[in-house]
Design an enzyme around this catalytic site. Structure first.
Site, PDB file in Angstrom:
ATOM      1  N   HIS A 167      31.649   5.169  10.508  1.00  0.00           N
ATOM      2  CA  HIS A 167      31.169   3.986   9.797  1.00  0.00           C
ATOM      3  C   HIS A 167      30.006   3.422  10.363  1.00  0.00           C
ATOM      4  O   HIS A 167      29.280   2.383  10.434  1.00  0.00           O
ATOM      5  CB  HIS A 167      32.271   2.847   9.541  1.00  0.00           C
ATOM      6  CG  HIS A 167      33.293   3.378   9.373  1.00  0.00           C
ATOM      7  ND1 HIS A 167      33.753   3.507   7.885  1.00  0.00           N
ATOM      8  CD2 HIS A 167      34.658   3.483   9.799  1.00  0.00           C
ATOM      9  CE1 HIS A 167      35.111   4.038   7.802  1.00  0.00           C
ATOM     10  NE2 HIS A 167      35.498   4.118   9.077  1.00  0.00           N
TER      11      HIS A 167
ATOM     12  N   ASN B 108       5.864   8.774  13.880  1.00  0.00           N
ATOM     13  CA  ASN B 108       6.836   8.935  12.768  1.00  0.00           C
ATOM     14  C   ASN B 108       7.457  10.209  12.825  1.00  0.00           C
ATOM     15  O   ASN B 108       6.687  11.113  13.040  1.00  0.00           O
ATOM     16  CB  ASN B 108       6.384   8.657  11.493  1.00  0.00           C
ATOM     17  CG  ASN B 108       5.675   7.234  11.276  1.00  0.00           C
ATOM     18  OD1 ASN B 108       6.303   6.219  11.884  1.00  0.00           O
ATOM     19  ND2 ASN B 108       4.396   7.116  10.354  1.00  0.00           N
TER      20      ASN B 108
ATOM     21  N   GLU C   8      12.080  13.765   8.430  1.00  0.00           N
ATOM     22  CA  GLU C   8      12.264  13.270   7.102  1.00  0.00           C
ATOM     23  C   GLU C   8      11.799  14.093   5.984  1.00  0.00           C
ATOM     24  O   GLU C   8      12.646  14.112   5.038  1.00  0.00           O
ATOM     25  CB  GLU C   8      11.016  12.164   7.068  1.00  0.00           C
ATOM     26  CG  GLU C   8      11.710  10.647   7.778  1.00  0.00           C
ATOM     27  CD  GLU C   8      10.388   9.774   8.053  1.00  0.00           C
ATOM     28  OE1 GLU C   8      10.751   8.800   8.712  1.00  0.00           O
ATOM     29  OE2 GLU C   8       9.099  10.060   7.767  1.00  0.00           O
TER      30      GLU C   8
END
Ligand code: ARG
Length: 470
Positions: free
Chosen positions: A163, A292, A297
């Protein structure tokens, strides 16, 4: 141009009285993308022609001419000199026409006992088989990178999460090996998929087979297919193998998407667990401080694209009556893009993994928060004879107490701990330590560093064996 003698350039145009419009030509042509099948198309044609000659359906001289003509065409394609024509619709007709221009009538005989329907199905299977072999090799490279990294970081402790909450300490190496297992299944699936890709449709002709005395087994042997497709209608219309392949690809991308997500989270300064090499990141045009994780991504983003291709192919097939329909031409772009994206993704992950810098202290600090060894305390009590549920309750109380003191369970003084169970002794601190917790899970599949090393050794062996078989 008069109606009685239309100027039609298509190889199938004999039956038609007017040419298709430019728009229809563009709409129906596939040469813009299926030129990529050229080498496989030639390979298939040569095997077909060889069999035709062997069966005396065409002459040996015709076959020699076909071989010579195809060799020239292949060379022209490889050197970029071949001119693809939209008028000729697709890769098959472009090559056939060029062949006939080079060698005359023998070229016109090549298509005996064959149709573009079984031809294109053969081409795609050859294309896919070739790429599956390359992909399996790339999967092994990523697996090796994971094994190397896991080996180096077998002793590094990080919090394991459920979780996304701190759950129990795990070895970073162990965490990485979870991805190794995923890739192991991916490779298994790819090999299994390959066995169904590797069946020969050629000989099915348009849909019903052919009246010529062909030898399909011979063509299959020459093209290294394991067997022939056993029903001609199915042979020309089946694209299950393409769907299966794309499903395998979707799963691989899903696995990498999960890894990418973790890398992104781990690299965020809030975690600071890892850093990616600069060459896999980009800056911001406005915020000078940013680094980044663009590559992870994009891996995550491209997964959606592959899942889309899977749905496209399933949808393409769902309403098609037997046998071949032109719809099938739409299989290529999703398939090609799936292959391209998968190759790029695997190659980039294989390059990126070795460059990961691990912040051992940040991982350890994070594991020291969140009472990660609470289960170890409960297990300790069970080993002293307490029922697990009672032990669980006692530890829960101890955690609450630690929370009020704003410290970790492992930092509570002995006297405090003993308030929750008289069975707790000073030996508890080695149990509550991160390394104690890790080392205690010393069974196959457990996170103990010794097990991580054993798993790495098994993994290396498995890769070596698979390299031999494939
Ligand atoms: N370009 C076609 C395809 O990709 C080749 C098969 C054409 N067959 C036909 N009957 N029109 O599916």
């Amino acid at each position: 141009m008069s109606d009685s003698s239309p100027n039609l350039s298509q190889l199938w145009s004999g039956r038609f009285s007017e040419p298709v419009s430019e728009r229809v030509k563009r709409y129906t042509a596939s040469i813009g993308f299926d030129y990529r099948l050229a080498e496989f198309d030639i390979q298939g044609s040569l095997a077909h022609a060889h069999m035709l000659a062997h069966q005396a359906i065409i002459s040996a001289a015709d076959f020699t001419d076909i071989e010579r003509g195809m060799a020239e065409i292949l060379e022209e394609i490889r050197t970029g000199k071949f001119v693809w024509k939209l008028d000729l619709e697709d890769v098959h007709l472009n090559i056939e026409k060029a062949l006939t221009e080079k060698i005359g009538d023998a070229g016109k005989r090549l298509h005996t006992g064959r149709s573009r329907n079984d031809q294109v199905a053969t081409d795609i299977r050859l294309y896919l088989r070739h790429n599956i072999d390359g992909l399996l090799q790339l999967i092994r490279q990523v697996q090796t990178a994971l094994l190397d990294l896991a080996d180096t970081h077998a002793e590094v402790v990080m919090p394991g999460f459920t979780h996304l909450q701190v759950a129990q300490p795990v070895s970073f190496g162990h965490h990485l090996l979870a991805y190794f297992e995923m890739l192991k299944r991916d490779a298994e699936r790819m090999r299994d998929c390959r066995s169904r890709v590797n069946r020969l449709p050629l000989g099915a002709a348009a849909l019903a087979g052919t009246s010529f005395p062909i030898d399909r087994e011979m063509v299959a042997r020459n093209l290294d297919f394991d067997s022939v497709c056993e029903n001609s209608l199915d042979a020309v219309s089946d694209r299950d193998f393409a769907i299966e392949f794309t499903a395998c690809a979707s799963l691989i991308m899903t696995h990498f998407s999960r890894l990418a997500e973790e890398l992104i989270v781990w690299m965020s300064p809030r975690f600071g667990f890892i850093d990616l090499a600069d060459r896999f990141c980009t800056g911001s045009s406005i915020m000078p401080q940013k680094k980044n994780p663009d590559v992870p991504e994009l891996i995550r983003g491209k997964t959606g694209r592959i899942n889309g291709h899977l749905v496209a192919l399933l949808t393409l097939m769902k309403g098609q009556p037997l046998a071949y329909n032109k719809d099938n031409q739409e299989d290529k772009e999703p398939l090609f893009d799936t292959v391209d994206t998968l190759i790029d993704t695997l190659a980039i992950v294989a390059e990126m993994l070795p460059g990961i810098r691990v912040n051992v202290d940040a991982m350890r600090d994070a594991a020291l928060q969140g009472h990660a060894t609470a289960t170890d305390l409960a297990d300790y009590l069970v080993k002293k004879g307490i029922a697990f549920r009672d032990a669980h309750e006692a530890v829960a109380q101890a955690v609450r107490h630690a929370e009020t003191l704003d410290c970790d369970l492992a930092d509570l003084p002995l006297a405090d701990l003993q308030r929750f169970s008289s069975f707790i002794d000073s030996d508890i601190y080695s149990v509550l330590s991160l390394t104690g917790s890790l080392n205690s899970r010393n069974h196959i599949g457990g996170t103990a560093p010794a097990q991580v090393r054993a798993a790495v050794a098994r993994g290396r062996l498995a890769i070596a064996c698979n390299t031999e078989t494939n």
